[in-house]
Design a protein around this motif. Sequence first.
Motif, PDB file in Angstrom:
ATOM      1  N   MET A   1       1.063   6.014 -11.232  1.00  0.00           N
ATOM      2  CA  MET A   1      -0.212   6.637 -11.537  1.00  0.00           C
ATOM      3  C   MET A   1      -0.436   7.853 -10.645  1.00  0.00           C
ATOM      4  N   LYS A   2      -1.037   8.885 -11.228  1.00  0.00           N
ATOM      5  CA  LYS A   2      -1.334  10.086 -10.454  1.00  0.00           C
ATOM      6  C   LYS A   2      -2.393   9.817  -9.398  1.00  0.00           C
ATOM      7  N   LYS A   3      -2.293  10.531  -8.308  1.00  0.00           N
ATOM      8  CA  LYS A   3      -3.361  10.542  -7.326  1.00  0.00           C
ATOM      9  C   LYS A   3      -4.504  11.410  -7.861  1.00  0.00           C
ATOM     10  N   VAL A   4      -5.701  11.163  -7.381  1.00  0.00           N
ATOM     11  CA  VAL A   4      -6.868  11.889  -7.860  1.00  0.00           C
ATOM     12  C   VAL A   4      -6.673  13.395  -7.737  1.00  0.00           C
ATOM     13  N   LYS A   5      -6.078  13.846  -6.635  1.00  0.00           N
ATOM     14  CA  LYS A   5      -5.908  15.283  -6.404  1.00  0.00           C
ATOM     15  C   LYS A   5      -5.016  15.944  -7.446  1.00  0.00           C
ATOM     16  N   ASP A   6      -4.227  15.138  -8.161  1.00  0.00           N
ATOM     17  CA  ASP A   6      -3.311  15.686  -9.164  1.00  0.00           C
ATOM     18  C   ASP A   6      -3.816  15.517 -10.594  1.00  0.00           C
ATOM     19  N   MET A   7      -4.994  14.948 -10.756  1.00  0.00           N
ATOM     20  CA  MET A   7      -5.547  14.716 -12.091  1.00  0.00           C
ATOM     21  C   MET A   7      -6.232  15.971 -12.615  1.00  0.00           C
ATOM     22  N   ASP A   8      -5.948  16.331 -13.863  1.00  0.00           N
ATOM     23  CA  ASP A   8      -6.702  17.428 -14.476  1.00  0.00           C
ATOM     24  C   ASP A   8      -7.889  16.849 -15.240  1.00  0.00           C
ATOM     25  N   SER A   9      -8.705  17.716 -15.824  1.00  0.00           N
ATOM     26  CA  SER A   9      -9.955  17.269 -16.439  1.00  0.00           C
ATOM     27  C   SER A   9      -9.745  16.355 -17.638  1.00  0.00           C
ATOM     28  N   SER A  10      -8.560  16.371 -18.224  1.00  0.00           N
ATOM     29  CA  SER A  10      -8.294  15.545 -19.402  1.00  0.00           C
ATOM     30  C   SER A  10      -7.590  14.229 -19.061  1.00  0.00           C
ATOM     31  N   TRP A  11      -7.367  13.964 -17.768  1.00  0.00           N
ATOM     32  CA  TRP A  11      -6.642  12.748 -17.370  1.00  0.00           C
ATOM     33  C   TRP A  11      -7.440  11.510 -17.726  1.00  0.00           C
ATOM     34  N   LYS A  12      -6.765  10.559 -18.386  1.00  0.00           N
ATOM     35  CA  LYS A  12      -7.410   9.305 -18.767  1.00  0.00           C
ATOM     36  C   LYS A  12      -6.339   8.269 -19.091  1.00  0.00           C
ATOM     37  N   ILE A  13      -6.599   7.017 -18.709  1.00  0.00           N
ATOM     38  CA  ILE A  13      -5.664   5.929 -18.961  1.00  0.00           C
ATOM     39  C   ILE A  13      -6.440   4.710 -19.463  1.00  0.00           C
ATOM     40  N   LYS A  14      -5.695   3.753 -19.997  1.00  0.00           N
ATOM     41  CA  LYS A  14      -6.289   2.510 -20.460  1.00  0.00           C
ATOM     42  C   LYS A  14      -5.415   1.349 -20.011  1.00  0.00           C
ATOM     43  N   TYR A  15      -6.068   0.272 -19.591  1.00  0.00           N
ATOM     44  CA  TYR A  15      -5.396  -0.989 -19.332  1.00  0.00           C
ATOM     45  C   TYR A  15      -5.623  -1.861 -20.569  1.00  0.00           C
ATOM     46  N   PRO A  16      -4.644  -1.915 -21.472  1.00  0.00           N
ATOM     47  CA  PRO A  16      -4.867  -2.568 -22.772  1.00  0.00           C
ATOM     48  C   PRO A  16      -5.211  -4.049 -22.665  1.00  0.00           C
ATOM     49  N   GLU A  17      -4.569  -4.757 -21.764  1.00  0.00           N
ATOM     50  CA  GLU A  17      -4.811  -6.190 -21.654  1.00  0.00           C
ATOM     51  C   GLU A  17      -6.230  -6.490 -21.184  1.00  0.00           C
ATOM     52  N   GLN A  18      -6.782  -5.602 -20.371  1.00  0.00           N
ATOM     53  CA  GLN A  18      -8.109  -5.821 -19.803  1.00  0.00           C
ATOM     54  C   GLN A  18      -9.216  -5.079 -20.566  1.00  0.00           C
ATOM     55  N   ASN A  19      -8.826  -4.197 -21.494  1.00  0.00           N
ATOM     56  CA  ASN A  19      -9.779  -3.374 -22.232  1.00  0.00           C
ATOM     57  C   ASN A  19     -10.628  -2.526 -21.277  1.00  0.00           C
ATOM     58  N   ILE A  20      -9.945  -1.888 -20.328  1.00  0.00           N
ATOM     59  CA  ILE A  20     -10.589  -1.012 -19.357  1.00  0.00           C
ATOM     60  C   ILE A  20     -10.051   0.406 -19.539  1.00  0.00           C
ATOM     61  N   TYR A  21     -10.957   1.339 -19.793  1.00  0.00           N
ATOM     62  CA  TYR A  21     -10.609   2.752 -19.928  1.00  0.00           C
ATOM     63  C   TYR A  21     -11.036   3.473 -18.645  1.00  0.00           C
ATOM     64  N   VAL A  22     -10.140   4.273 -18.092  1.00  0.00           N
ATOM     65  CA  VAL A  22     -10.439   5.021 -16.868  1.00  0.00           C
ATOM     66  C   VAL A  22     -10.228   6.500 -17.140  1.00  0.00           C
ATOM     67  N   MET A  23     -11.110   7.337 -16.633  1.00  0.00           N
ATOM     68  CA  MET A  23     -11.013   8.778 -16.879  1.00  0.00           C
ATOM     69  C   MET A  23     -11.434   9.545 -15.634  1.00  0.00           C
ATOM     70  N   ARG A  24     -10.947  10.753 -15.525  1.00  0.00           N
ATOM     71  CA  ARG A  24     -11.388  11.589 -14.406  1.00  0.00           C
ATOM     72  C   ARG A  24     -12.819  12.046 -14.624  1.00  0.00           C
ATOM     73  N   ASP A  25     -13.104  12.594 -15.818  1.00  0.00           N
ATOM     74  CA  ASP A  25     -14.416  13.169 -16.116  1.00  0.00           C
ATOM     75  C   ASP A  25     -15.148  12.317 -17.152  1.00  0.00           C
ATOM     76  N   HIS A  26     -16.447  12.201 -16.986  1.00  0.00           N
ATOM     77  CA  HIS A  26     -17.209  11.185 -17.694  1.00  0.00           C
ATOM     78  C   HIS A  26     -17.421  11.464 -19.174  1.00  0.00           C
ATOM     79  N   ASN A  27     -17.278  12.703 -19.616  1.00  0.00           N
ATOM     80  CA  ASN A  27     -17.481  12.982 -21.041  1.00  0.00           C
ATOM     81  C   ASN A  27     -16.515  12.209 -21.926  1.00  0.00           C
ATOM     82  N   TRP A  28     -15.344  11.819 -21.368  1.00  0.00           N
ATOM     83  CA  TRP A  28     -14.352  11.083 -22.159  1.00  0.00           C
ATOM     84  C   TRP A  28     -14.797   9.664 -22.476  1.00  0.00           C
ATOM     85  N   ALA A  29     -15.855   9.175 -21.825  1.00  0.00           N
ATOM     86  CA  ALA A  29     -16.373   7.841 -22.164  1.00  0.00           C
ATOM     87  C   ALA A  29     -16.808   7.801 -23.629  1.00  0.00           C
ATOM     88  N   PHE A  30     -17.331   8.912 -24.128  1.00  0.00           N
ATOM     89  CA  PHE A  30     -17.705   8.967 -25.544  1.00  0.00           C
ATOM     90  C   PHE A  30     -16.508   8.619 -26.422  1.00  0.00           C
TER      91      PHE A  30
END
Length: 224
Positions: A1-30
């Motif tokens: 996984m990237k470190k925060v300092k290397d994440m761009d504004s579109s960085w986002k991942i999902k943990y499928p088994e846990q149904n957890i979505y993680v994103m750098r910027d909050h607009n991607w929650a939509f």
Amino acid sequence: MKKVKDMDSSWKIKYPEQNIYVMRDHNWAFAAWEIARLNNEIKPGATLLHVDFHDDYCEPLEKVTKIETRDQALQIAKDLEIFEFIKAAEGTGTIKDVFMIGDYNQPPREVFHSYTYNQFENQYRMDFFKNEKESHILDLDLDFFNLHAYQGIERNYDNNPFRYSEEYIKYHLKRFKQYYVEGDWDLITVSISPEYCGGDQTSQEIFDFFLEVFELEYEKFINW
């Protein structure tokens, strides 16, 4: 996984088994909520608990009424400001009732607002979980744990953090996790928001605490 300092504004991942979505910027929650609805991970008219230093409850510049594809959800999310995503999801019908935890000077009148987690527990928890047929979403912005997150104080944007203690942060994360363990969260979205955490280092520390408490450090994730 990237470190925060290397994440761009579109960085986002999902943990499928846990149904957890993680994103750098909050607009991607939509997009996460809309894609989850399209995938039948949540039902329309979900109940949202938004935990954030900011209420993020502004009308989008252009009205959003219907999302039919994953690509459409991603494009709309890309165009949204980071404070427009909740109202946008209300517009599509994906989000219905909104509960918030955050120390806002003027909380939105349309939501069920708590200044602290304890207030939510004592005043709103039963209302939040009262309908088992509805989907329940935890939306957590990690800047909730930085006292200098207020965007109106320009000197604190992307610097000058005032992070809560490790014990305090983990204590609250464990309280949010208890509902995950009990199966009450149908979906969790997490925004790292490094600028509002006071910079990359502080946001990395808080993100690491989240991964540790939710036991995601070695779990498989996918990009989305």
